[in-house]
Design an enzyme around this catalytic site. Structure first.
Site, PDB file in Angstrom:
ATOM      1  N   LYS A 189       0.854  -1.204   0.000  1.00 15.90           N
ATOM      2  CA  LYS A 189       0.000   0.000   0.000  1.00 15.90           C
ATOM      3  C   LYS A 189       0.885   1.248   0.000  1.00 15.90           C
ATOM      4  O   LYS A 189       0.664   2.182  -0.747  1.00 15.90           O
ATOM      5  CB  LYS A 189      -0.921  -0.019   1.212  1.00 15.90           C
ATOM      6  CG  LYS A 189      -1.938   1.103   1.203  1.00 15.90           C
ATOM      7  CD  LYS A 189      -2.880   1.063   2.389  1.00 15.90           C
ATOM      8  CE  LYS A 189      -3.684   2.351   2.423  1.00 15.90           C
ATOM      9  NZ  LYS A 189      -4.468   2.514   3.655  1.00 15.90           N
ATOM     10  N   GLU A 195      11.019  -4.711   3.675  1.00 16.66           N
ATOM     11  CA  GLU A 195      11.185  -6.091   3.223  1.00 16.66           C
ATOM     12  C   GLU A 195      10.704  -6.270   1.782  1.00 16.66           C
ATOM     13  O   GLU A 195      11.358  -6.916   0.956  1.00 16.66           O
ATOM     14  CB  GLU A 195      10.414  -7.042   4.137  1.00 16.66           C
ATOM     15  CG  GLU A 195      10.841  -7.002   5.607  1.00 16.66           C
ATOM     16  CD  GLU A 195       9.972  -6.077   6.433  1.00 16.66           C
ATOM     17  OE1 GLU A 195       9.564  -6.486   7.533  1.00 16.66           O
ATOM     18  OE2 GLU A 195       9.653  -4.955   5.960  1.00 16.66           O
ATOM     19  N   GLY A 242      -4.552  -2.098   5.331  1.00 15.46           N
ATOM     20  CA  GLY A 242      -3.791  -3.256   4.839  1.00 15.46           C
ATOM     21  C   GLY A 242      -4.438  -4.577   5.211  1.00 15.46           C
ATOM     22  O   GLY A 242      -4.664  -5.447   4.374  1.00 15.46           O
ATOM     23  N   ARG A 243      -4.806  -4.736   6.469  1.00 18.73           N
ATOM     24  CA  ARG A 243      -5.327  -6.013   6.938  1.00 18.73           C
ATOM     25  C   ARG A 243      -6.777  -6.228   6.524  1.00 18.73           C
ATOM     26  O   ARG A 243      -7.371  -7.257   6.830  1.00 18.73           O
ATOM     27  CB  ARG A 243      -5.165  -6.129   8.452  1.00 18.73           C
ATOM     28  CG  ARG A 243      -5.743  -4.983   9.236  1.00 18.73           C
ATOM     29  CD  ARG A 243      -5.330  -5.026  10.695  1.00 18.73           C
ATOM     30  NE  ARG A 243      -5.788  -3.851  11.409  1.00 18.73           N
ATOM     31  CZ  ARG A 243      -5.092  -2.712  11.478  1.00 18.73           C
ATOM     32  NH1 ARG A 243      -3.910  -2.612  10.846  1.00 18.73           N
ATOM     33  NH2 ARG A 243      -5.563  -1.664  12.161  1.00 18.73           N
ATOM     34  N   GLU A 328      -3.498  -6.646  15.243  1.00 19.73           N
ATOM     35  CA  GLU A 328      -3.040  -5.343  14.761  1.00 19.73           C
ATOM     36  C   GLU A 328      -4.168  -4.312  14.878  1.00 19.73           C
ATOM     37  O   GLU A 328      -3.924  -3.119  14.977  1.00 19.73           O
ATOM     38  CB  GLU A 328      -2.539  -5.418  13.309  1.00 19.73           C
ATOM     39  CG  GLU A 328      -1.630  -4.257  12.936  1.00 19.73           C
ATOM     40  CD  GLU A 328      -1.022  -4.385  11.538  1.00 19.73           C
ATOM     41  OE1 GLU A 328       0.185  -4.622  11.431  1.00 19.73           O
ATOM     42  OE2 GLU A 328      -1.793  -4.248  10.550  1.00 19.73           O
ATOM     43  N   HIS A 359      -3.096 -33.246  18.081  1.00 14.17           N
ATOM     44  CA  HIS A 359      -1.899 -34.039  18.424  1.00 14.17           C
ATOM     45  C   HIS A 359      -0.740 -33.107  18.743  1.00 14.17           C
ATOM     46  O   HIS A 359       0.423 -33.517  18.726  1.00 14.17           O
ATOM     47  CB  HIS A 359      -1.580 -34.973  17.258  1.00 14.17           C
ATOM     48  CG  HIS A 359      -2.800 -35.732  16.834  1.00 14.17           C
ATOM     49  ND1 HIS A 359      -3.278 -36.839  17.500  1.00 14.17           N
ATOM     50  CD2 HIS A 359      -3.708 -35.483  15.847  1.00 14.17           C
ATOM     51  CE1 HIS A 359      -4.389 -37.262  16.940  1.00 14.17           C
ATOM     52  NE2 HIS A 359      -4.674 -36.456  15.921  1.00 14.17           N
ATOM     53  N   LYS A 456      10.456  -0.367  13.119  1.00 17.28           N
ATOM     54  CA  LYS A 456      10.944  -0.053  11.767  1.00 17.28           C
ATOM     55  C   LYS A 456      12.029   1.039  11.846  1.00 17.28           C
ATOM     56  O   LYS A 456      13.087   0.941  11.207  1.00 17.28           O
ATOM     57  CB  LYS A 456       9.784   0.425  10.882  1.00 17.28           C
ATOM     58  CG  LYS A 456       8.708  -0.617  10.619  1.00 17.28           C
ATOM     59  CD  LYS A 456       7.569  -0.038   9.765  1.00 17.28           C
ATOM     60  CE  LYS A 456       6.425  -1.012   9.593  1.00 17.28           C
ATOM     61  NZ  LYS A 456       5.281  -0.439   8.814  1.00 17.28           N
TER      62      LYS A 456
HETATM   63  O1  F6P Z   1       3.902  -2.808   9.541  1.00 13.08           O
HETATM   64  C1  F6P Z   1       2.581  -3.127   9.535  1.00 13.08           C
HETATM   65  C2  F6P Z   1       1.962  -2.861   8.186  1.00 13.08           C
HETATM   66  O2  F6P Z   1       1.864  -1.515   7.948  1.00 13.08           O
HETATM   67  C3  F6P Z   1       0.615  -3.548   8.046  1.00 13.08           C
HETATM   68  O3  F6P Z   1      -0.422  -2.799   8.582  1.00 13.08           O
HETATM   69  C4  F6P Z   1       0.529  -3.719   6.551  1.00 13.08           C
HETATM   70  O4  F6P Z   1      -0.433  -4.660   6.194  1.00 13.08           O
HETATM   71  C5  F6P Z   1       1.943  -4.169   6.239  1.00 13.08           C
HETATM   72  O5  F6P Z   1       2.778  -3.449   7.147  1.00 13.08           O
HETATM   73  C6  F6P Z   1       2.413  -3.954   4.840  1.00 13.08           C
HETATM   74  O6  F6P Z   1       2.332  -2.615   4.487  1.00 13.08           O
HETATM   75  P1  F6P Z   1       2.398  -2.181   2.922  1.00 13.08           P
HETATM   76  O7  F6P Z   1       1.237  -2.817   2.249  1.00 13.08           O
HETATM   77  O8  F6P Z   1       2.337  -0.689   2.949  1.00 13.08           O
HETATM   78  O9  F6P Z   1       3.714  -2.690   2.376  1.00 13.08           O
END
Ligand code: F6P
Length: 467
Positions: A189, A195, A242-243, A328, A359, A456
């Site tokens: 987003k 990463e 995002g979620r 979150e 199990h 971060k």
């Molecule tokens: O660090 C948490 C977060 O911001 C989440 O809320 C989000 O889903 C994820 O990192 C990835 O963010 P992006 O879609 O901006 O890469």
């Protein structure tokens, strides 16, 4: 709309007093004394039956919890959510994920994006140019599409996911692939997540040996994605969290795995639950009942964790998805007004697929020192599976004759009519609205995540040699 503390509600001390009277109530006796219990504490939503008769609560408990929800202004907040008002107060935004699955009445930009998705998916699945699709994203840009692809993918394409910056993860996603027939979808987003950007750079490096890398992007930061050189950029609206974003173009890799028509059925399932959430009475409103049972267990019976146990291999990734959605959203100690909550909020959510979970950690569920409320999910796929699920729920509720398993351990069962794109859409929308309703009761903004920024920042500082 109400942003005062729930502790100020009349229902809160009434529930505390009521909980005292429930301390020694045994589920075994409840069922023995009330033959109608197994049919009374059940509610229906489209395609889903919610059996909460093994929750440690009664009609009075439900009435007090419903009073609490009313005092918290849940109906007004629900109206605001569903009509796209800025319920994400700290960021001044709507949280309008329901508009992504509103069918023909979705906003024009949503319909345009769906049209583009449809075209791209049929091209990617139909033309045979790409054999491998790799989704590069993390958090909400990974967990949702990964769950859908894993649960409903039809193997037309080999769709894989890399979320971790650990090169091992991208390595796995690229096993046996060649750059010419591999499409990367960079999903972020913000288009700034460390990463994801590192994996996109690594993918570009990997492709260099094979004549170049094919990139599409999904983001709210369209300019950055164009600058990055993505051949196609699909927008995500800033009012999509995002979620809560799997319903948007973030679901592109999943649509590639399952087909666009199945993705549309997934959206339709979510829409059915939005209509149920908007209209069903509190006694029959499944997301609200799930929220209230959770608040009762967490705030009044003192349960600190909650387990989700899908008795379905197809739903094996559901607990991981719900961990982000629930924790979150409501894993917060500061309320909407900026005050320390002073009461418990989101329990630690965990879980795994049944029957393998039996199990593994069910010993603790049955005989551990803490009660863990459980959601069992039945997708009607196999009688042995369903028999084991019912057996586990009964063993938790009624215990053993010798008392080794004490029983009276709360659980609910969600019965889905089948495993399908529509039923998965219904299930995820249920949990989204449950989370929202709990956030309102706990006076939390369920749509921001301020707590993730510090880590971060510190990582960047360390990487830049600072300390
Ligand atoms: O660090 C948490 C977060 O911001 C989440 O809320 C989000 O889903 C994820 O990192 C990835 O963010 P992006 O879609 O901006 O890469």
């Amino acid at each position: 709309m109400n942003t005062t503390s729930p502790l100020d509600c009349k229902a809160w001390p009434q529930l505390q007093h009521h909980a005292e009277t429930w301390r020694d109530v045994r589920l075994k006796d409840l069922f023995a004394n009330d033959v109608a219990r197994s049919t009374q504490f059940v509610a229906e939503a489209p395609g889903i039956r919610y059996d909460y008769s093994r929750q440690r609560l009664g009609a009075v408990t439900l009435r007090l919890l419903a009073n609490l929800a009313a005092e918290r202004g849940l109906p007004e907040w629900r109206e605001a959510l569903l009509s796209g008002k800025p319920v994400n107060t700290s960021e001044g935004r709507a949280a309008w994920h329901t508009a992504l699955r509103a069918g023909p009445s979705s906003p024009p930009e949503v319909l345009q994006t769906l049209e583009r998705m449809k075209g791209l998916v049929s091209k990617i699945r139909g033309e045979g140019r790409f054999r491998r699709v790799v989704n590069l994203g993390t958090g909400g840009s990974d967990l949702g599409p990964r769950l859908l692809a894993d649960a409903l993918g039809d193997r037309t394409l080999d769709v894989r996911f890399a979320a971790n910056v650990d090169p091992h993860d991208l390595g796995r996603a690229l096993e046996g692939a060649d750059p010419a027939s591999t499409l990367f979808i960079v999903v972020s987003k913000t288009f700034t997540t460390q990463e994801t950007m590192a994996n996109a750079a690594a993918a570009r490096e990997w492709g260099r040996s094979g004549g170049g890398t094919h990139f599409y992007a999904v983001t709210a930061n369209v300019d950055a994605a164009k600058q990055f050189g993505a051949a196609e950029v699909l927008p995500v609206q800033d009012w999509v969290g995002g979620r809560f974003s799997v319903w948007s173009a973030v679901g592109l890799a999943a649509a590639c795995a399952m087909g666009f028509e199945q993705f549309e059925q997934f959206l339709a399932g979510g829409r059915e639950i939005d209509l149920h959430f908007a209209a069903a009475s509190p006694e029959q409103n499944v997301p609200v009942l799930m929220a209230l049972a959770g608040v009762w267990n967490t705030n009044f019976l003192g349960c600190a964790t909650h387990a989700v146990l899908p008795y379905s291999n197809a739903l094996r990734l559901l607990p991981a998805y719900l961990q982000q959605l629930e924790m979150e959203s409501n894993g917060k100690r500061i309320d909407r007004a900026g005050n320390a909550a002073g009461y418990a909020t989101c329990p630690v959510l965990w879980g795994a697929e049944g029957t393998p979970s039996q199990h593994s950690f069910h010993q603790l569920l049955h005989q551990g020192t803490q009660a863990v409320p459980c959601d069992f999910i039945d997708v009607a796929s196999d009688e042995i599976l369903s028999a084991n699920l019912s057996a586990q729920a009964d063993a938790l509720a009624f215990g053993s004759e010798d008392g080794q398993s004490p029983g009276s351990r709360p659980s609910s069962i969600l019965f889905l009519d089948r495993m399908s794109p529509q039923s998965l859409g219904r299930l995820l929308a249920l949990y989204e609205h449950k989370v929202f309703a709990q956030g309102i009761i706990w006076n939390l903004n369920s749509f921001d995540q301020p707590g993730v920024e510090l880590g971060k920042l510190l990582a960047k500082k360390i990487l830049s040699g600072g300390n």
